[in-house]
Design a protein around this motif. Structure first.
Motif, PDB file in Angstrom:
ATOM      1  N   VAL A  57      31.563  81.389  77.762  1.00 33.38           N
ATOM      2  CA  VAL A  57      30.360  82.198  77.532  1.00 33.38           C
ATOM      3  C   VAL A  57      29.877  82.043  76.094  1.00 33.38           C
ATOM      4  O   VAL A  57      28.668  81.921  75.836  1.00 33.38           O
ATOM      5  N   TYR A 138      21.736  86.350  84.968  1.00 35.45           N
ATOM      6  CA  TYR A 138      22.836  86.875  84.160  1.00 35.45           C
ATOM      7  C   TYR A 138      23.753  87.780  84.991  1.00 35.45           C
ATOM      8  O   TYR A 138      24.984  87.731  84.845  1.00 35.45           O
ATOM      9  N   ALA A 142      27.688  86.967  85.733  1.00 30.31           N
ATOM     10  CA  ALA A 142      28.752  87.919  85.397  1.00 30.31           C
ATOM     11  C   ALA A 142      29.589  88.264  86.627  1.00 30.31           C
ATOM     12  O   ALA A 142      30.822  88.346  86.560  1.00 30.31           O
TER      13      ALA A 142
END
Length: 285
Positions: A57, A138, A142
């Motif tokens: 990340v 996003y 995640a």
């Protein structure tokens, strides 16, 4: 005198038992006794995978911010892969390669095919999620990375473990994040880097853990420090929270497990269900 039989009439009620009933009581027959150092050592697999996600990340964030060039990342990943490839064979002296019968030429061909395939489809990966909002991307990334951590094979024999599902979720997250980078070359490098850190790196770690435990501990500590250093350049608060999480997993959770084992009180005795130890497979044919 009372006897534990059903074929004789006895002057006792049906639920009667004498003092000999608890003579066969056994506690914690199959309970495992853990050692704190051994549990801390085994928790290294969880720490390694958390750090892998953190490094991926942070690396993607640097590329998205324009602070890391795709050429630089690809060169660093290529050199690291070559060193890891040599170390993978050096750990066991090439015994695993001889048992599998796989040659270095076959590994090179597989690498070239994967690189060419990924590079050819990088424009498609770049435009794959243009119709999806960035917030959704996003959130999906995640969720996929969280699923990768949940289903990863940490060495436990459980039904939830699925190495294939875990790797697929990680690669899916990398494709989603790569689609938000500025160029197709960025997408190619990020997906390639994801394959290296989520597929190849755990293989090397498992061999180090089995062959050289001390080297495995040293690599785990260095990798965790590198992940914390990279995260600290992005967010100091995130680095502190992540360091607290790693310490809790590697130090606090093993201590709690050891303490809770002292409270375990499983009882075994003549009231347990009967276990058929005879082979009855002949009746199933």
């Amino acid at each position: 005198r009372w006897q534990k039989v059903l074929y004789e009439r006895q002057p006792f009620p049906d639920n009667y038992v004498d003092q000999r009933f608890l003579e066969e009581l056994r506690k914690n027959v199959h309970a495992r006794r853990y050692r704190y150092r051994a549990v801390v050592f085994q928790s290294g697999a969880v720490v390694q995978q958390l750090c892998s996600v953190c490094v991926f990340v942070v690396t993607w964030w640097y590329m998205d911010a324009g602070m890391l060039s795709p050429q630089g990342l690809f060169g660093a990943a290529l050199v690291s892969s070559l060193l890891g490839y040599l170390l993978f064979d050096a750990v066991d002296g090439g015994a695993g390669r001889r048992e599998s019968g796989r040659t270095r030429w076959a590994d090179l061909k597989s690498t070239l095919v994967f690189a060419a395939f990924t590079y050819g489809f990088s424009p498609v990966l770049k435009t794959l999620t243009e119709s999806i909002s960035t917030d959704t991307i996003y959130a999906m990334s995640a969720l996929m990375l969280l699923g990768h951590l949940i289903f990863f094979d940490y060495g436990a024999n459980a039904a939830i473990v699925s190495s294939t599902l875990s790797l697929n979720m990680a690669i899916f997250a990398s494709v989603c994040l790569a689609s938000r980078l500025p160029r197709s070359l960025h997408a190619f490098v990020v997906v390639t880097f994801a394959m290296q850190i989520f597929a190849l790196w755990p293989m090397l770690q498992k061999k180090l853990k089995a062959r050289t435990p001390r080297c495995y501990v040293g690599v785990t500590v260095l990798f965790a420090l590198a992940a914390l250093a990279g995260l600290a350049t992005v967010s100091s608060v995130g680095a502190v929270l992540f360091a607290s999480l790693l310490l809790a997993i590697s130090c606090l959770c093993p201590y709690c497990l050891i303490r809770l084992q002292l409270l375990k009180d499983n009882i075994h005795g003549p009231w347990d269900e009967a276990e058929i130890k005879e082979d009855l497979s002949r009746f199933l044919m």
